[in-house]
Design a protein around this motif. Structure first.
Motif, PDB file in Angstrom:
ATOM      1  N   THR A  77      -2.976  17.219   3.635  1.00 39.04           N
ATOM      2  CA  THR A  77      -4.199  17.158   2.903  1.00 39.04           C
ATOM      3  C   THR A  77      -4.248  18.864   2.457  1.00 39.04           C
ATOM      4  O   THR A  77      -4.105  19.588   3.381  1.00 39.04           O
ATOM      5  CB  THR A  77      -5.352  16.606   3.528  1.00 39.04           C
ATOM      6  N   LEU A  78      -4.557  19.093   1.091  1.00 36.84           N
ATOM      7  CA  LEU A  78      -4.821  20.560   1.005  1.00 36.84           C
ATOM      8  C   LEU A  78      -5.948  21.172   1.659  1.00 36.84           C
ATOM      9  O   LEU A  78      -7.119  20.721   1.313  1.00 36.84           O
ATOM     10  CB  LEU A  78      -5.069  20.652  -0.579  1.00 36.84           C
ATOM     11  N   VAL A  79      -6.055  22.037   2.456  1.00 43.49           N
ATOM     12  CA  VAL A  79      -6.935  22.502   3.149  1.00 43.49           C
ATOM     13  C   VAL A  79      -7.099  24.055   3.010  1.00 43.49           C
ATOM     14  O   VAL A  79      -8.124  24.857   3.685  1.00 43.49           O
ATOM     15  CB  VAL A  79      -6.939  22.439   4.831  1.00 43.49           C
ATOM     16  N   ILE A 101       3.051  24.660   4.946  1.00 42.77           N
ATOM     17  CA  ILE A 101       2.752  25.875   3.846  1.00 42.77           C
ATOM     18  C   ILE A 101       4.113  25.381   2.634  1.00 42.77           C
ATOM     19  O   ILE A 101       5.055  25.738   2.984  1.00 42.77           O
ATOM     20  CB  ILE A 101       2.657  27.237   4.339  1.00 42.77           C
ATOM     21  N   ASN A 102       3.214  25.148   1.459  1.00 42.08           N
ATOM     22  CA  ASN A 102       4.240  24.847   0.329  1.00 42.08           C
ATOM     23  C   ASN A 102       3.969  25.675  -0.757  1.00 42.08           C
ATOM     24  O   ASN A 102       3.067  26.122  -1.034  1.00 42.08           O
ATOM     25  CB  ASN A 102       4.409  23.437  -0.360  1.00 42.08           C
ATOM     26  N   LYS A 103       5.383  26.204  -1.295  1.00 38.10           N
ATOM     27  CA  LYS A 103       5.266  27.175  -2.516  1.00 38.10           C
ATOM     28  C   LYS A 103       4.463  26.391  -3.816  1.00 38.10           C
ATOM     29  O   LYS A 103       4.677  25.144  -3.709  1.00 38.10           O
ATOM     30  CB  LYS A 103       6.377  27.448  -2.909  1.00 38.10           C
ATOM     31  N   ALA A 104       3.530  26.805  -4.173  1.00 38.35           N
ATOM     32  CA  ALA A 104       2.705  26.119  -5.383  1.00 38.35           C
ATOM     33  C   ALA A 104       3.347  26.126  -6.570  1.00 38.35           C
ATOM     34  O   ALA A 104       4.002  27.158  -6.927  1.00 38.35           O
ATOM     35  CB  ALA A 104       1.314  26.679  -5.504  1.00 38.35           C
ATOM     36  N   SER A 105       3.254  24.938  -7.317  1.00 38.06           N
ATOM     37  CA  SER A 105       3.875  24.911  -8.637  1.00 38.06           C
ATOM     38  C   SER A 105       2.833  24.809  -9.379  1.00 38.06           C
ATOM     39  O   SER A 105       1.373  24.532  -9.163  1.00 38.06           O
ATOM     40  CB  SER A 105       5.108  24.101  -8.928  1.00 38.06           C
ATOM     41  N   PRO A 152      -4.211  23.197 -10.325  1.00 39.25           N
ATOM     42  CA  PRO A 152      -5.797  22.523 -10.464  1.00 39.25           C
ATOM     43  C   PRO A 152      -6.320  22.231  -9.203  1.00 39.25           C
ATOM     44  O   PRO A 152      -7.562  22.625  -9.017  1.00 39.25           O
ATOM     45  CB  PRO A 152      -5.737  21.384 -11.321  1.00 39.25           C
ATOM     46  N   SER A 153      -5.605  21.605  -8.339  1.00 33.81           N
ATOM     47  CA  SER A 153      -6.210  21.439  -6.800  1.00 33.81           C
ATOM     48  C   SER A 153      -6.572  22.692  -6.039  1.00 33.81           C
ATOM     49  O   SER A 153      -7.669  22.842  -5.274  1.00 33.81           O
ATOM     50  CB  SER A 153      -5.312  20.646  -5.925  1.00 33.81           C
ATOM     51  N   ILE A 154      -5.735  23.774  -6.405  1.00 32.39           N
ATOM     52  CA  ILE A 154      -5.859  24.981  -5.725  1.00 32.39           C
ATOM     53  C   ILE A 154      -7.377  25.649  -6.394  1.00 32.39           C
ATOM     54  O   ILE A 154      -8.144  26.024  -5.592  1.00 32.39           O
ATOM     55  CB  ILE A 154      -4.684  25.847  -5.674  1.00 32.39           C
TER      56      ILE A 154
END
Ligand SMILES: CC(C)(COP(=O)(O)OP(=O)(O)OC[C@H]1O[C@@H](n2cnc3c(N)ncnc32)[C@H](O)[C@@H]1OP(=O)(O)O)[C@@H](O)C(=O)NCCC(=O)NCCS
Length: 168
Positions: A69-71, A6-10, A15-17
């Protein structure tokens, strides 16, 4: 065994989120609230610009990755002395495998680190699978609320709380 991180989003992750949010929300919420409200809410709350504004106003966004991979994604912010869990979503094909629980454990650790004794969330009254998942994770329904979100739409939600000092 696959690894959940789980990574803090920058800004560069947004765009991927946003794309993942489009996929998840259209599939999951259309039967519950209808496509017009889904599109309205995606634009208002999950577009890149909307999320960037939320972050600058104090919301924390995190990416949930499975083997890189973003899930899924989650977001929270401090509200009325609690940690308010605003979003927690896992891709439909990967639900029921413990990813949501790991994401929630991360949120619990964050809440404790930030000194909060309670996590609060709201969930659509007809989002029954997620309500059951929250109950399994220890949340209790404490209230219900109807919020006017503009555009002729409302959010018709239960309020659920998790008290961290009651955790085993
Ligand atoms: C809610 C959500 C994040 C949970 O993530 P998940 O990866 O499916 O959850 P897990 O597999 O870790 O399950 C956690 C617990 O909830 C239970 N659970 C999960 N989905 C459930 C369902 N649909 N019905 C009943 N129980 C469920 C699991 O059995 C598990 O319990 P256990 O660990 O005691 O056996 C995910 O299902 C989701 O994205 N749902 C759709 C989007 C949504 O509505 N998000 C919430 C918005 S408020």
């Amino acid at each position: 065994m696959k690894t959940v991180t789980i990574n803090k989003a920058s800004q560069t992750d947004l765009p991927s989120i946003a794309k993942l949010a489009n996929d998840i929300w259209r599939e999951h919420y259309t039967p519950i609230i209808g496509s017009e409200q889904v599109e309205y809410m995606l634009k208002k709350y999950q577009s890149v610009s909307a999320m960037a504004e939320q972050i600058s106003d104090g919301t924390f966004y995190y990416s949930v990755l499975l083997d890189g991979t973003l899930v899924g994604y989650l977001s929270f912010y401090p509200k009325d002395g609690a940690l308010f869990l605003s979003k927690i979503y896992v891709s439909s094909s990967l639900r029921g495998k413990g990813i949501g629980r790991q994401a929630m454990e991360f949120v619990i650790e964050q809440a404790k680190t930030m000194g909060f004794a309670k996590i609060q969330l709201t969930v659509n009254k007809y989002n029954s699978g997620s309500i059951e998942a929250y109950k399994r994770m220890g949340f209790k329904t404490v209230d219900e609320v109807v919020v006017d979100i503009g555009g002729g739409f409302v959010m018709d939600d239960y309020v659920m709380d998790l008290f961290l000092n009651e955790q085993k």
